[in-house]
Design a protein around this motif. Structure first.
Motif, short mmCIF file in Angstrom:
data_model
loop_
_atom_site.label_atom_id
_atom_site.label_comp_id
_atom_site.label_asym_id
_atom_site.label_seq_id
_atom_site.Cartn_x
_atom_site.Cartn_y
_atom_site.Cartn_z
N SER A 66 0.82 -1.22 0.00
CA SER A 66 0.00 0.00 0.00
C SER A 66 0.85 1.27 0.00
CB SER A 66 -0.94 0.02 1.22
OG SER A 66 -0.19 -0.05 2.42
N ASP A 67 2.18 1.13 0.23
CA ASP A 67 3.06 2.30 0.23
C ASP A 67 3.53 2.65 -1.18
OD1 ASP A 67 3.07 2.76 3.03
OD2 ASP A 67 4.51 1.12 3.30
N PHE A 68 3.31 1.78 -2.14
CA PHE A 68 3.71 2.09 -3.51
C PHE A 68 2.75 3.14 -4.09
CE2 PHE A 68 5.31 -2.49 -3.47
CZ PHE A 68 6.58 -2.09 -3.06
N GLY A 69 3.34 4.22 -4.58
CA GLY A 69 2.54 5.34 -5.08
C GLY A 69 3.23 6.65 -4.76
N SER A 70 2.48 7.72 -4.74
CA SER A 70 3.05 9.06 -4.56
C SER A 70 2.87 9.57 -3.13
CB SER A 70 2.41 10.04 -5.54
OG SER A 70 2.74 9.69 -6.88
#
Length: 242
Positions: free
Chosen positions: A204-208
């Protein structure tokens, strides 16, 4: 001082016309040495200006002989004059053109005439400007389970409010650090280093992630993208079997 006293005595003795006590008193005052005294007015006080403004710092002093005014900055910093940085400026008025954040700090007005003591006055110049951000790495690759630190550096005055937002646009509260996220800020002058440490990266930490800085003059948003990295065949074979 002794030579000036002799001069007054010679005037009294050599003049065929008697010098009245009042005239003699005036001559004594005129020839006496008086240490400098910096006047409260029109000498400048602490100033707050916007970046890009033109600023004039004034310093006025009395004394006999007439004092010379010299400007310096605290800690030996240079004074910007005609495109150059100089250590001191001799003038009753210090003119600073199109000031920026590097002009911010304390200026010393020093009055001297060869008679001690030599007084000085400290004048603080505060330059206000909206936030700006510096981000060294805007794209970071990570694996699930590793520890990762994101960093943004902001410059702003008045001091800004800074905070982080995660990929789901939830605010990461710096006052409630949990085992997963840890927020740390280091302030130095008008610069603040914002750091977000992610312990054991999750899917869930993958992203901006967004670092946000705001003060009364504006707001700036920076973005750091965390991408998930695929394991290589070597990594897969090296993984412990369950």
């Amino acid at each position: 001082m002794i030579e000036r006293a002799k001069t007054v005595s010679q005037i009294k003795l050599n003049d065929t016309t008697a010098v009245s006590p009042f005239i003699f008193y005036l001559l004594t005052l005129l020839l006496a040495e008086v240490p400098p005294d910096i006047l409260d007015h029109p000498t400048s006080t602490d100033m707050i200006v916007r970046e890009g403004s033109n600023v004039t710092l004034k310093c006025a002093a009395t004394g006999t002989p007439e004092p010379t005014i010299t400007w310096r900055r605290e800690a030996g910093a240079g004074i910007a004059q005609n495109g150059q940085n100089v250590l001191s400026v001799e003038a009753s008025e210090l003119i600073l053109t199109k000031v920026d954040r590097q002009h911010m700090g304390a200026y010393l007005c020093i009055a001297s005439n060869g008679v001690r003591p030599t007084p000085s006055k400290r004048i603080v110049l505060i330059v206000e400007f909206p936030p700006m951000l510096q981000i060294e790495n805007q794209l970071i690759g990570a694996l699930e389970g590793q520890t990762l630190t994101l960093e943004c550096v902001t410059e702003a005055y008045p001091r800004p409010i800074t905070y982080w937002m995660g990929p789901s646009n939830d605010t990461i509260n710096s006052k409630i650090n949990d085992e997963h996220y840890k927020v740390v800020s280091h302030e130095s002058g008008y610069r603040t280093a914002m750091k977000l440490t992610i312990n054991k990266v999750r899917y869930s930490d993958f992203g901006s992630f967004k670092c946000i800085t705001t003060n009364s003059l504006g707001e700036t948003v920076g973005e750091i993208k965390v991408n998930g990295e695929l394991l290589s065949l070597t990594d897969i074979f090296q993984c412990p079997r369950i």
